[in-house]
Design an enzyme around this catalytic site. Sequence first.
Site, PDB file in Angstrom:
ATOM      1  N   TYR A   1       0.838  -1.213   0.000  1.00 19.79           N
ATOM      2  CA  TYR A   1       0.000   0.000   0.000  1.00 19.79           C
ATOM      3  C   TYR A   1       0.872   1.263   0.000  1.00 19.79           C
ATOM      4  CZ  TYR A   1      -4.467   2.388   0.541  1.00 19.79           C
ATOM      5  OH  TYR A   1      -5.577   3.175   0.336  1.00 19.79           O
TER       6      TYR A   1
ATOM      7  N   LYS B   1      -3.256   8.523   2.681  1.00 18.96           N
ATOM      8  CA  LYS B   1      -4.511   8.335   3.427  1.00 18.96           C
ATOM      9  C   LYS B   1      -4.386   8.888   4.848  1.00 18.96           C
ATOM     10  CE  LYS B   1      -7.144   6.249   0.365  1.00 18.96           C
ATOM     11  NZ  LYS B   1      -8.183   7.012  -0.341  1.00 18.96           N
TER      12      LYS B   1
HETATM   13  N1  NAD Z   1     -10.884  -0.707  -3.264  1.00 21.30           N
HETATM   14  C1  NAD Z   1     -10.460  -0.728  -2.022  1.00 21.30           C
HETATM   15  O1  NAD Z   1     -10.006  -1.765  -1.506  1.00 21.30           O
HETATM   16  C2  NAD Z   1     -10.536   0.514  -1.183  1.00 21.30           C
HETATM   17  C3  NAD Z   1     -10.510   0.386   0.222  1.00 21.30           C
HETATM   18  C4  NAD Z   1     -10.572   1.546   0.995  1.00 21.30           C
HETATM   19  C5  NAD Z   1     -10.643   2.786   0.393  1.00 21.30           C
HETATM   20  N2  NAD Z   1     -10.666   2.868  -0.988  1.00 21.30           N
HETATM   21  C6  NAD Z   1     -10.739   4.207  -1.587  1.00 21.30           C
HETATM   22  O2  NAD Z   1     -11.967   4.316  -2.269  1.00 21.30           O
HETATM   23  C7  NAD Z   1     -11.854   5.357  -3.247  1.00 21.30           C
HETATM   24  C8  NAD Z   1     -12.402   4.852  -4.577  1.00 21.30           C
HETATM   25  O3  NAD Z   1     -11.562   3.842  -5.090  1.00 21.30           O
HETATM   26  P1  NAD Z   1     -12.118   2.505  -5.761  1.00 21.30           P
HETATM   27  O4  NAD Z   1     -11.459   1.384  -5.066  1.00 21.30           O
HETATM   28  O5  NAD Z   1     -13.577   2.559  -5.888  1.00 21.30           O
HETATM   29  O6  NAD Z   1     -11.421   2.528  -7.195  1.00 21.30           O
HETATM   30  P2  NAD Z   1     -11.841   3.236  -8.594  1.00 21.30           P
HETATM   31  O7  NAD Z   1     -10.654   3.019  -9.454  1.00 21.30           O
HETATM   32  O8  NAD Z   1     -13.129   2.738  -9.061  1.00 21.30           O
HETATM   33  O9  NAD Z   1     -11.989   4.768  -8.181  1.00 21.30           O
HETATM   34  C9  NAD Z   1     -10.894   5.639  -8.073  1.00 21.30           C
HETATM   35  C10 NAD Z   1     -11.301   6.911  -8.775  1.00 21.30           C
HETATM   36  O10 NAD Z   1     -10.286   7.928  -8.633  1.00 21.30           O
HETATM   37  C11 NAD Z   1     -10.355   8.675  -9.822  1.00 21.30           C
HETATM   38  N3  NAD Z   1      -9.188   9.546 -10.028  1.00 21.30           N
HETATM   39  C12 NAD Z   1      -7.879   9.203 -10.049  1.00 21.30           C
HETATM   40  N4  NAD Z   1      -7.130  10.290 -10.372  1.00 21.30           N
HETATM   41  C13 NAD Z   1      -8.003  11.328 -10.545  1.00 21.30           C
HETATM   42  C14 NAD Z   1      -7.862  12.700 -10.891  1.00 21.30           C
HETATM   43  N5  NAD Z   1      -6.666  13.270 -11.136  1.00 21.30           N
HETATM   44  N6  NAD Z   1      -8.979  13.468 -10.979  1.00 21.30           N
HETATM   45  C15 NAD Z   1     -10.213  12.931 -10.733  1.00 21.30           C
HETATM   46  N7  NAD Z   1     -10.401  11.638 -10.417  1.00 21.30           N
HETATM   47  C16 NAD Z   1      -9.315  10.853 -10.330  1.00 21.30           C
HETATM   48  C17 NAD Z   1     -10.467   7.616 -10.914  1.00 21.30           C
HETATM   49  O11 NAD Z   1     -10.887   8.193 -12.135  1.00 21.30           O
HETATM   50  C18 NAD Z   1     -11.499   6.693 -10.286  1.00 21.30           C
HETATM   51  O12 NAD Z   1     -12.798   7.089 -10.657  1.00 21.30           O
HETATM   52  C19 NAD Z   1     -10.386   5.758  -3.279  1.00 21.30           C
HETATM   53  O13 NAD Z   1     -10.188   6.873  -2.437  1.00 21.30           O
HETATM   54  C20 NAD Z   1      -9.721   4.526  -2.651  1.00 21.30           C
HETATM   55  O14 NAD Z   1      -8.454   4.810  -2.095  1.00 21.30           O
HETATM   56  C21 NAD Z   1     -10.620   1.764  -1.772  1.00 21.30           C
END
Ligand code: NAD
Length: 256
Positions: free
Chosen positions: A156, A163
């Site tokens: 990570y 984060k």
């Molecule tokens: N998937 C997991 O295991 C998990 C766990 C905890 C937290 N999260 C967090 O959840 C959130 C969503 O992630 P996800 O897992 O749904 O993946 P995802 O890839 O579906 O979403 C990530 C989003 O970030 C956007 N992004 C990246 N760079 C960008 C920029 N410059 N401008 C605008 N948008 C931008 C992407 O276009 C995408 O829509 C993130 O903050 C991620 O860290 C994910």
Amino acid sequence: MLLTGKKVLIMGIRNKWSIAWGAAKSAYENGAEVLFTCSDMENVEKIKELISEIPNSKLYTCDAASDESISNCLEQVKSENGKIDGILHSIAHANTEDLRNDFIKTSRDGFAHASDISAYSLVAISRIAMEKELLNENASIVALTYYGSEKAVAGYNVMGVAKAALETSIKYLAKDLGEHTIRINAISAGPIKTLSAKGIKDFSSILNVVEEKAPLHKNVTTKEVGDAVTFLFSGMSSAITGEIIHVDNGFSTVGV
Ligand SMILES: NC(=O)c1ccc[n+]([C@@H]2O[C@H](COP(=O)([O-])OP(=O)(O)OC[C@H]3O[C@@H](n4cnc5c(N)ncnc54)[C@H](O)[C@@H]3O)[C@@H](O)[C@H]2O)c1
């Protein structure tokens, strides 16, 4: 329904596996009008097709790396929809090499990039939303974080540091936004197989460990995280701000 009469902006939709999509469906099922933003790097036509499943939803583009882009986007959202009641920040990015190499090898640029997109963008979005008077009284902002901010989770890396910055930003933002009746919180979601998660080395083994060790012995779904976002958008959470709420089947509560 918890969100009847409310308008929420879901920032960071990419595809049907996105946590943003789980949150949008939950908000809609609970009576909200749903607006979306996606990065202009994404396949906008494909996302439009996906969100057409939610009646009357609209899509805007927003580059989280640019104050100008955020400003133009929020301006357009306000002029077309009026004030809104909630924003979900579901945006994060780190360079692939910084997730593949040891953390000690993180470059200065890679560190700045992950922090800029994944943490600072929440500060910019909150500030610009306030400047534009986009938010109704008692509106709620929600962001997404992960346990890798609290403990060193293999793979990570720099995202864990970003984060941690996001989570601490939430405490300071809660203080500033509270003056205006606005709340801000984060959900620390358990791991979910999304496109972003695919960038993390050995992600499947993280899922296996959660299944084995979490008190509820399962992984979370985007629906479960989305329902928690709905709760934080709703008046049911009116006394909660500056918090990081774990939605992880209890994984973060377990020691050995
Ligand atoms: N998937 C997991 O295991 C998990 C766990 C905890 C937290 N999260 C967090 O959840 C959130 C969503 O992630 P996800 O897992 O749904 O993946 P995802 O890839 O579906 O979403 C990530 C989003 O970030 C956007 N992004 C990246 N760079 C960008 C920029 N410059 N401008 C605008 N948008 C931008 C992407 O276009 C995408 O829509 C993130 O903050 C991620 O860290 C994910």
